[in-house]
Design an enzyme around this catalytic site. Structure first.
Site, PDB file in Angstrom:
ATOM      1  CD  GLN A  53      -1.127  -0.794   3.604  1.00 54.78           C
ATOM      2  OE1 GLN A  53      -2.342  -0.701   3.547  1.00 54.78           O
ATOM      3  NE2 GLN A  53      -0.530  -1.423   4.598  1.00 54.78           N
ATOM      4  CE1 TYR A  83     -11.479   1.560  14.845  1.00 56.58           C
ATOM      5  CE2 TYR A  83      -9.133   1.406  15.288  1.00 56.58           C
ATOM      6  CZ  TYR A  83     -10.262   0.915  14.689  1.00 56.58           C
ATOM      7  OH  TYR A  83     -10.194  -0.237  13.945  1.00 56.58           O
ATOM      8  CG  ASP A 108      -2.037   1.986  14.721  1.00 52.31           C
ATOM      9  OD1 ASP A 108      -2.240   1.717  15.916  1.00 52.31           O
ATOM     10  OD2 ASP A 108      -2.937   1.959  13.861  1.00 52.31           O
ATOM     11  CD  GLU A 128       0.070  -4.570   9.625  1.00 53.31           C
ATOM     12  OE1 GLU A 128      -0.004  -4.722   8.390  1.00 53.31           O
ATOM     13  OE2 GLU A 128      -0.808  -4.004  10.301  1.00 53.31           O
ATOM     14  CG  ASP A 159      -3.127 -14.025   5.186  1.00 50.14           C
ATOM     15  OD1 ASP A 159      -3.940 -13.422   5.906  1.00 50.14           O
ATOM     16  OD2 ASP A 159      -3.447 -14.667   4.178  1.00 50.14           O
ATOM     17  CG  ASP A 177      -6.834  -1.442  14.117  1.00 53.94           C
ATOM     18  OD1 ASP A 177      -7.653  -0.813  13.427  1.00 53.94           O
ATOM     19  OD2 ASP A 177      -5.830  -0.917  14.633  1.00 53.94           O
ATOM     20  CB  SER A 178      -9.173  -4.297   8.873  1.00 49.35           C
ATOM     21  OG  SER A 178     -10.538  -3.935   8.954  1.00 49.35           O
ATOM     22  CE1 TYR A 245      -9.643   6.878  11.659  1.00 50.31           C
ATOM     23  CE2 TYR A 245     -11.058   5.318  12.776  1.00 50.31           C
ATOM     24  CZ  TYR A 245      -9.800   5.740  12.409  1.00 50.31           C
ATOM     25  OH  TYR A 245      -8.690   5.026  12.790  1.00 50.31           O
TER      26      TYR A 245
END
Length: 302
Positions: A53, A83, A108, A128, A159, A177-178, A245
């Site tokens: 990404q 969040y 994060d 992650e 994965d 947490d996607s 968000y």
């Protein structure tokens, strides 16, 4: 923050730098057409494309450092706690005695930081797939990435679905947490991924996943809730408010295996911990499951 396997071709998302115009970052996501979120940029700290990404980090005028993946805001230092606290503490305080916790995504480190506040948790595993997210967070988001410092944390760069296949009936709580269901994270919003989480849960376990926005995405939330209700014992939907968000709100899909709903906490924070928390409380835990009438009807009613 994604569920793509390494064999899949890299996702080519938005270039974050293209969204900085006249000193402002403009988030224009395909999942919220016709609206945008803008933050004034003080300084670009990092921009590169990882295997999975586009990664952008910038210092904003009044929201601290900001992490952007594929053009979508993931974290700002100003409001991230609303969040991180809710996605972690709703399932953890709903469980009477969580010992093993799995985090899918969340590179994060903010969810790890919140899980680490629970002294009874003995093991925390994070899967992650994009190590680059962890690296930039450790460099630019230390207030979140300090979650990696806890000795109970094990990091797996892989994965999450593969990891769960290898670890069944293993975890009391699984938190996903996607990022949004486009590109590498799309599989995290599909029924097979929830089935994998169900198999990896112990009896009495709880899953809590990022559940998109009730103002924008009931067309995504409703079919997913209906489909996974065939497998999980109970499926609920809670939400939190967070200014940066889309539409200032994001929800959580909370599903259980062999136990009832999670709207009432089984435990409460100690007085000392409650003073440290900036958003979560037992009262808000319960209230977060109370949906506006339009959302309740759209998600749960025929």
């Amino acid at each position: 923050m994604s569920g793509e396997t390494e064999e899949q071709p890299p996702h080519q998302g938005l270039n974050g730098m293209d969204l900085i115009i006249d000193g402002w970052f403009h988030e224009r996501g395909e999942l919220w057409p016709g609206q945008a979120m803008s933050l004034k940029v003080k300084k670009v700290l990092d921009h590169h494309r990882s295997l999975y990404q586009d990664v952008l980090v910038f210092e904003s005028e009044n929201h601290g450092n900001v992490l952007v993946l594929d053009g979508v805001i993931q974290v700002t230092e100003r409001d991230e706690f609303s969040y991180q606290e809710m996605i972690a503490h709703i399932p953890l305080f709903a469980h009477p005695n969580p010992k093993k916790v799995l985090v899918i995504g969340g590179g994060d480190g903010g969810v790890l930081r919140e899980i680490a506040r629970h002294p009874g948790v003995e093991e925390i595993v994070i899967c992650e797939i994009d190590k680059g997210v962890i690296d930039v967070s450790k460099k630019y988001l230390p207030s979140l990435s300090k979650g990696y410092d806890d000795p109970r944390v094990t990091v797996r760069i892989m994965d999450g679905a593969v990891f769960m296949e290898e670890n069944q009936d293993a975890f009391d709580v699984i938190i996903t947490d996607s990022s949004d269901p486009i590109g590498p994270a799309s599989v995290l919003f599909e029924t097979p991924f929830y089935n994998a989480m169900h198999k990896s849960l112990r009896d009495g376990g709880i899953v809590c996943t990022q559940g998109e926005c009730m103002w924008l995405h009931v067309h995504l939330i409703r079919p997913l809730v209906q489909n996974i209700s065939k497998t999980f014992t109970d499926v609920g939907y809670a939400y939190t408010t967070i200014p940066t968000y889309p539409s200032g709100q994001i929800g959580f899909i909370i599903a259980t295996k062999g136990r009832g709903a999670c709207n009432v906490p089984a435990r409460k924070p100690s007085d000392e911990l409650q003073k440290e928390l900036r958003y979560y409380s037992p009262e808000l835990h319960n209230a977060s499951f109370v949906l506006p009438a339009f959302a309740r009807r759209a998600i749960f009613e025929d």
